[in-house]
Each structure stands twice: as structure tokens, then as C-alpha cells.
Design a protein around this motif. Structure first.
Motif, PDB file in Angstrom:
ATOM      1  N   ARG A 153       2.755   1.627  -0.806  1.00  0.00           N
ATOM      2  CA  ARG A 153       1.524   3.021  -1.827  1.00  0.00           C
ATOM      3  C   ARG A 153       1.664   4.176  -1.573  1.00  0.00           C
ATOM      4  NH1 ARG A 153      -1.637   3.579  -5.826  1.00  0.00           N
ATOM      5  NH2 ARG A 153      -2.554   0.875  -5.287  1.00  0.00           N
ATOM      6  N   PHE A 162      -1.634  11.455  -7.932  1.00  0.00           N
ATOM      7  CA  PHE A 162      -1.617  10.075  -8.323  1.00  0.00           C
ATOM      8  C   PHE A 162      -0.756   9.343  -7.194  1.00  0.00           C
ATOM      9  CE2 PHE A 162      -2.264   6.146 -10.727  1.00  0.00           C
ATOM     10  CZ  PHE A 162      -1.185   5.211 -10.410  1.00  0.00           C
ATOM     11  N   GLN A 163      -1.103   8.240  -6.745  1.00  0.00           N
ATOM     12  CA  GLN A 163      -0.380   7.193  -5.189  1.00  0.00           C
ATOM     13  C   GLN A 163       0.574   6.395  -6.165  1.00  0.00           C
ATOM     14  OE1 GLN A 163      -3.461   6.685  -2.960  1.00  0.00           O
ATOM     15  NE2 GLN A 163      -2.562   8.010  -1.844  1.00  0.00           N
ATOM     16  N   ASN A 182      -1.222   2.046   1.751  1.00  0.00           N
ATOM     17  CA  ASN A 182      -1.599   0.652   2.137  1.00  0.00           C
ATOM     18  C   ASN A 182      -0.260  -0.204   1.655  1.00  0.00           C
ATOM     19  OD1 ASN A 182      -1.651   0.600  -0.765  1.00  0.00           O
ATOM     20  ND2 ASN A 182      -3.996   1.284  -0.742  1.00  0.00           N
ATOM     21  N   PHE A 189      -1.988  -7.315 -13.094  1.00  0.00           N
ATOM     22  CA  PHE A 189      -1.540  -7.599 -14.390  1.00  0.00           C
ATOM     23  C   PHE A 189      -1.625  -8.282 -15.313  1.00  0.00           C
ATOM     24  CE2 PHE A 189       2.186  -4.633 -11.949  1.00  0.00           C
ATOM     25  CZ  PHE A 189       1.380  -4.979 -11.030  1.00  0.00           C
ATOM     26  N   PHE A 205       2.118  -9.486  -3.285  1.00  0.00           N
ATOM     27  CA  PHE A 205       1.544 -10.079  -4.676  1.00  0.00           C
ATOM     28  C   PHE A 205       2.342 -11.228  -4.426  1.00  0.00           C
ATOM     29  CE2 PHE A 205       0.129  -6.749  -6.912  1.00  0.00           C
ATOM     30  CZ  PHE A 205       0.547  -5.260  -5.859  1.00  0.00           C
ATOM     31  N   GLY A 251       2.783 -13.026 -14.445  1.00  0.00           N
ATOM     32  CA  GLY A 251       2.509 -11.296 -14.551  1.00  0.00           C
ATOM     33  C   GLY A 251       2.564 -11.775 -12.728  1.00  0.00           C
ATOM     34  N   LEU A 252       2.219 -10.581 -11.939  1.00  0.00           N
ATOM     35  CA  LEU A 252       2.002 -10.921 -10.809  1.00  0.00           C
ATOM     36  C   LEU A 252       0.215 -11.005  -9.982  1.00  0.00           C
ATOM     37  CD1 LEU A 252       4.595  -9.271 -10.426  1.00  0.00           C
ATOM     38  CD2 LEU A 252       3.825  -7.606  -8.559  1.00  0.00           C
ATOM     39  N   GLN A 265       0.928  -3.680  -0.212  1.00  0.00           N
ATOM     40  CA  GLN A 265       0.494  -4.496  -1.040  1.00  0.00           C
ATOM     41  C   GLN A 265       1.502  -6.316  -0.574  1.00  0.00           C
ATOM     42  OE1 GLN A 265      -1.428  -3.333  -3.845  1.00  0.00           O
ATOM     43  NE2 GLN A 265      -2.474  -5.051  -4.302  1.00  0.00           N
ATOM     44  N   LEU A 291      -3.868  -6.982   0.445  1.00  0.00           N
ATOM     45  CA  LEU A 291      -3.679  -5.844   0.619  1.00  0.00           C
ATOM     46  C   LEU A 291      -4.158  -4.905   1.974  1.00  0.00           C
ATOM     47  CD1 LEU A 291      -3.590  -2.443  -0.726  1.00  0.00           C
ATOM     48  CD2 LEU A 291      -5.801  -2.937  -1.135  1.00  0.00           C
ATOM     49  N   LEU A 308       3.220   3.088  -6.418  1.00  0.00           N
ATOM     50  CA  LEU A 308       3.653   2.044  -5.462  1.00  0.00           C
ATOM     51  C   LEU A 308       5.463   1.933  -5.943  1.00  0.00           C
ATOM     52  CD1 LEU A 308       1.690  -0.965  -7.393  1.00  0.00           C
ATOM     53  CD2 LEU A 308       1.624  -0.427  -5.100  1.00  0.00           C
ATOM     54  N   GLY A 335      -5.909   3.152  -8.420  1.00  0.00           N
ATOM     55  CA  GLY A 335      -5.089   2.906  -8.197  1.00  0.00           C
ATOM     56  C   GLY A 335      -4.755   1.973  -7.380  1.00  0.00           C
ATOM     57  N   ASN A 336      -5.869   1.764  -5.947  1.00  0.00           N
ATOM     58  CA  ASN A 336      -5.757   0.947  -5.487  1.00  0.00           C
ATOM     59  C   ASN A 336      -5.404  -0.472  -5.535  1.00  0.00           C
ATOM     60  OD1 ASN A 336      -5.179   1.338  -2.268  1.00  0.00           O
ATOM     61  ND2 ASN A 336      -7.337   0.918  -1.885  1.00  0.00           N
ATOM     62  N   ILE A 337      -6.221  -1.542  -6.733  1.00  0.00           N
ATOM     63  CA  ILE A 337      -5.831  -2.892  -6.576  1.00  0.00           C
ATOM     64  C   ILE A 337      -5.277  -3.146  -8.219  1.00  0.00           C
ATOM     65  CG2 ILE A 337      -6.578  -5.021  -7.132  1.00  0.00           C
ATOM     66  CD1 ILE A 337      -6.334  -3.892  -4.166  1.00  0.00           C
ATOM     67  N   GLN A 338      -4.081  -2.899  -8.409  1.00  0.00           N
ATOM     68  CA  GLN A 338      -3.548  -3.265 -10.248  1.00  0.00           C
ATOM     69  C   GLN A 338      -3.669  -4.864  -9.938  1.00  0.00           C
ATOM     70  OE1 GLN A 338       0.674  -1.309 -10.932  1.00  0.00           O
ATOM     71  NE2 GLN A 338      -0.535  -0.005  -9.756  1.00  0.00           N
TER      72      GLN A 338
END
Lengths: 112, 114
Positions: free
Chosen positions: B93, B99-100, B32, A103, B36, B43-44, B34, B49, B102, A98-101
């Protein structure tokens, strides 16, 4: 051309109607997510799935349902129980960590 | 509960200016952070990161810094251009078992005028 495809771009819901938003990815990602975005607010997590046939509620799951029958597909149904569905809906996918999502372009849902 | 705030909500600058966007978070136990970019009705796109052990990350004209102890991150944009006009969101995060997730800020809407 790899990526995430959301459809439709615009959707209108009548009172008492269920509507389904489509999300397809060809990135071979294990995890997929649905977010809701309202004006002036950050994205809020509705549901997520880390593996086929399994999904978990996010922070605002009430009035929504999902399925994950295939790795590449994660449709979101906005049910009649969701009393304020007007929003911009974003789908994302990522590797298992799940580090980089990544979209999709989003679906804007409005109520008639 | 982790809360993420971005100030200012909107910013308008002339082309060529250097600018700083701010992001603050209430719980310093993050994995971490991030940054965007979101264009209107789109979308994003992930810009940078930063892992919790890092202090900054750079990509072209963008530089993001992280001060975990004070719960702050900044996004520095050098020599701004009209094409930089967009909404910029930060997300942290959380350190969770399993599960981590956002947690997103509310965004800063940037307009760069020619």
C-alpha cells in the motif's frame, strides 16, 4: 452468508458490444474496487469508489465505466472502446480505510 | 513509481518441505504489505498483513517478514502440504495523500506434490 458476489462467472463479448459485470457485497463496506488480472501480471486497478455516488479512476480506466448508485453494488461496464478486454476481472470491497480488501470470485471475460 | 516483483514465478516442491517466497518493491515509503493466496480461477484471500512499523507476522505455518529499508518481504511456509498449492501474491500500500492504493506483484505459482 456475508461476502462479495460477482456475476456472471464467464462472459463473452462480441466486437463493438458493451458488457456489464456485476459486483454485489453484503459486508456493509464503504469502499469498492475493480481490478483486471492478465496472465503473468499482477492485479491492476481499474476504478474504485469510497462512497455512494462517487468513484475515481485507477491506473487503467480507459475503455471502462462504473456507477455506484447503491452502497452494496458497483457494476463495471467494459465498453467497445476497450480494445483488449480479454482478462480476469476481480471486484473487492473494504472498510473506508481500505486496509483489508475482500475479493469476489471473479469474472472471466473473453472476446468472440 | 512503485514496482513490485516476485521471484520465483513458479516453484515446485515435495510435500513436507519448508519454503520461502520473495517479494521486492522499489519504493520503501509504504504503509503496509500484504500477502494473498489465489486458487485457480478464484478471487484472492488475505493471508497476512504487515504494517510498515512491524518486522514480521505469523499465522499458523505461515510467517511473513518485512525489511522496508531494503525493499523486501518474504513469506515462509513451514511443512508444506498439497493444499498449499496456489498462486501467492504480495501487495504494497503506497503512502499517498488521500486514498492509498494497493500495488500488486506478479505472483509465485506454488505446486506441492504428495
Amino acid at each position: 452468508d456475508g461476502g462479495i458476489t460477482q456475476s456472471p462467472k464467464y462472459l463473452f463479448r462480441k466486437e463493438g458490444q458493451n458488457v456489464t459485470l456485476s459486483c454485489e457485497q453484503n459486508l456493509n463496506h464503504d469502499a469498492m474496487y475493480w481490478y483486471r488480472q492478465d496472465p503473468g501480471q499482477g492485479l491492476r486497478l481499474i476504478y474504485y469508489s469510497q462512497i455512494v455516488n462517487d468513484f475515481q479512476k485507477g491506473d487503467i480506466a480507459e475503455g471502462y465505466s462504473v456507477s455506484r448508485e447503491k452502497k452494496e453494488s458497483f457494476p463495471l461496464t467494459v465498453t467497445s472502446a476497450q480494445k483488449n478486454p480479454t482478462a480476469f476481472y476481480l471486484c473487492a470491497s473494504s472498510e473506508m480505510d481500505g486496509n483489508i480488501q475482500y475479493f469476489g470470485a471473479g469474472t472471466r471475460l473473453s472476446v468472440l | 513509481k512503485q514496482e513490485v516483483t516476485q521471484i520465483p514465478a513458479a516453484l515446485s516442491v515435495p510435500e513436507g518441505e519448508n519454503l520461502v517466497l520473495n517479494c521486492s518493491f522499489t519504493d520503501s515509503a509504504i504503509y503496509n504489505l500484504q500477502w494473498f493466496r489465489q486458487d485457480p480461477g478464484k478471487g484472492l484471500t488475505s493471508l497476512l498483513l504487515i504494517q510498515s512499523s512491524q518486522r514480521e507476522q505469523t499465522s499458523g505455518r505461515l510467517n511473513a517478514s518485512l525489511d522496508k529499508s531494503s525493499g523486501r518481504s518474504t513469506l515462509y511456509i513451514a511443512a508444506s502440504q498439497p493444499g498449499d498449492s496456489a498462486t501467492y501474491l504480495c501487495a504494497v500500500r503506497r503512502m499517498n495523500t488521500g486514498f492509498q492504493k494497493l500495488v500488486f506483484g506478479t505472483g509465485t505459482r506454488l505446486l506441492v506434490s504428495p
